[in-house]
Design a protein around this motif. Sequence first.
Motif, mmCIF file in Angstrom:
data_model
loop_
_atom_site.group_PDB
_atom_site.id
_atom_site.type_symbol
_atom_site.label_atom_id
_atom_site.label_comp_id
_atom_site.label_asym_id
_atom_site.label_seq_id
_atom_site.Cartn_x
_atom_site.Cartn_y
_atom_site.Cartn_z
ATOM 1 N N CYS A 278 -7.025 -4.051 -4.272
ATOM 2 C CA CYS A 278 -7.850 -5.118 -4.857
ATOM 3 C C CYS A 278 -8.905 -4.546 -5.799
ATOM 4 C CB CYS A 278 -8.522 -5.931 -3.748
ATOM 5 S SG CYS A 278 -7.376 -6.954 -2.797
ATOM 6 N N LYS A 279 -9.470 -3.400 -5.436
ATOM 7 C CA LYS A 279 -10.471 -2.759 -6.288
ATOM 8 C C LYS A 279 -9.849 -2.319 -7.611
ATOM 9 C CE LYS A 279 -14.653 -1.234 -6.950
ATOM 10 N NZ LYS A 279 -15.790 -2.181 -7.081
ATOM 11 N N TYR B 131 -5.124 -1.947 1.266
ATOM 12 C CA TYR B 131 -5.247 -3.192 0.503
ATOM 13 C C TYR B 131 -6.578 -3.283 -0.237
ATOM 14 C CZ TYR B 131 -5.092 -8.194 -0.565
ATOM 15 O OH TYR B 131 -5.096 -9.407 -1.219
ATOM 16 N N GLN B 132 -7.636 -2.772 0.369
ATOM 17 C CA GLN B 132 -8.944 -2.821 -0.279
ATOM 18 C C GLN B 132 -8.933 -2.040 -1.597
ATOM 19 O OE1 GLN B 132 -12.159 -2.080 2.387
ATOM 20 N NE2 GLN B 132 -13.736 -2.170 0.816
ATOM 21 N N LYS B 133 -8.273 -0.885 -1.594
ATOM 22 C CA LYS B 133 -8.183 -0.081 -2.819
ATOM 23 C C LYS B 133 -7.324 -0.778 -3.869
ATOM 24 C CE LYS B 133 -9.028 4.473 -0.795
ATOM 25 N NZ LYS B 133 -8.471 5.829 -0.532
ATOM 26 N N LYS C 14 -12.348 -9.364 7.659
ATOM 27 C CA LYS C 14 -12.107 -7.934 7.900
ATOM 28 C C LYS C 14 -10.819 -7.730 8.693
ATOM 29 C CE LYS C 14 -14.346 -3.804 9.806
ATOM 30 N NZ LYS C 14 -15.548 -3.278 10.521
ATOM 31 N N ARG D 96 -7.812 -8.456 6.417
ATOM 32 C CA ARG D 96 -7.560 -7.332 5.501
ATOM 33 C C ARG D 96 -6.924 -6.148 6.235
ATOM 34 N NH1 ARG D 96 -9.745 -6.962 0.486
ATOM 35 N NH2 ARG D 96 -11.189 -8.593 -0.185
#
Length: 402
Positions: free
Chosen positions: A71-72, A67-69, A277, A280
């Motif tokens: 959003c990035k 998910y972090q990637k 954290k 996510r």
Amino acid sequence: MRSILVSSWGKPWRTGGEFSWKKVEYRLKETSRTSRSSLPVLVEHIKPERIVIVVLDTVAEKICSNYQKLCKMVEERYLDFIQKELEILEEVKVIVTPGVGSFELKFKGEMMDFYHYVFFELSRELIGLEKQCEVHLDITHGLNFAPVLLHEALENILGILAYTKNIKFSIYNAEPFIPETKEKSSLTIHRIEYRDVYPSLSPNRLGGKGEARLLAVREEHKKDTEFCKKVSKAAKVSNSKELNAFLSGIVNGLPLCLYTFCPNTQRLEKKLFLAVKEWRKNVEIRSGEVERKVSFTPDFTNCVKLWLAAKSFNIERKEAVVLEELEERMRKIFGYERSKEALISHELAKIKEEAEAKKKELNKWKLLRTLFSGERISPSFDRRNFLAHAGLEYNVTELRYS
């Protein structure tokens, strides 16, 4: 930071890359620019020191490994549009927020996660505002629930900051673009609201009638007991009673409570970061679908509010406070709320007068009830008296002259 511009955006492009936002002339008073967005005109007219664009993760058109990637990837696409297409040279912060619905990908989760997450991120941005400041909100490009919840979040954040800052709040919206028109469009940007922000904090206590939790497992995953225990442990708020006491100090105007129960802002901020954290970490991405198995709770935002209040009040927890410091700080915090300020000032002046008259007796800590022996005082703690005397109840408050 004296001024900030916050904008709610939808999706400027269609799948495949073609822009859905057409080039038109945007105008605000004497400033005009042909652009795909109202942003360049607003930046030129307002000259904000900080620019924040709030977007949704649902614009993603392909899955990523986590998910972090994802959003990035969304953030970088918006920054590319802002820099290359809108030619904005100023630094822009893009906040990618959680959305729900079926688009190129299907997003499953709680819609209110948007509100809780944007509240957290904007609080971190706005804590840097100076005493005299302006906040500008543009809802021209906002879609569906986003501008409504963003506006509500800003209202609540600014209400807390207004205890210690003088804030001017403006909202802008451009006239709608009509694609079928043959004439060249010229859209005026209207300032639809301009006002002072007054101090306010909702009295929503942490935990309600149960334990306070920053996160909750979504209904369809509650059968997994081990997973629920794991999330519950990470989301538990161990000092909720003290946080509620600090909240009561603000809402009811109890000056000594603010110092006695003021949270450690670094620890509270760390707890909030750990909750984000954990949230996510529990976003699952599979073929064509993004699912958030965990959601934020109202307690999460209530904790953010108390972190924001403690940070902006600039006070630290103390067991004992010098009377002059208490007077000065309370004037700054409750200066606008005349009834609270009047009550606090009256009680502190009364205590100060008695302390001056009996300072020889006050070489060690003494209960206030021993100083006001001439008055009819309840022999035990009384909740009504506690509130009636701005928290300086004679059976629990001690004084020493030094």
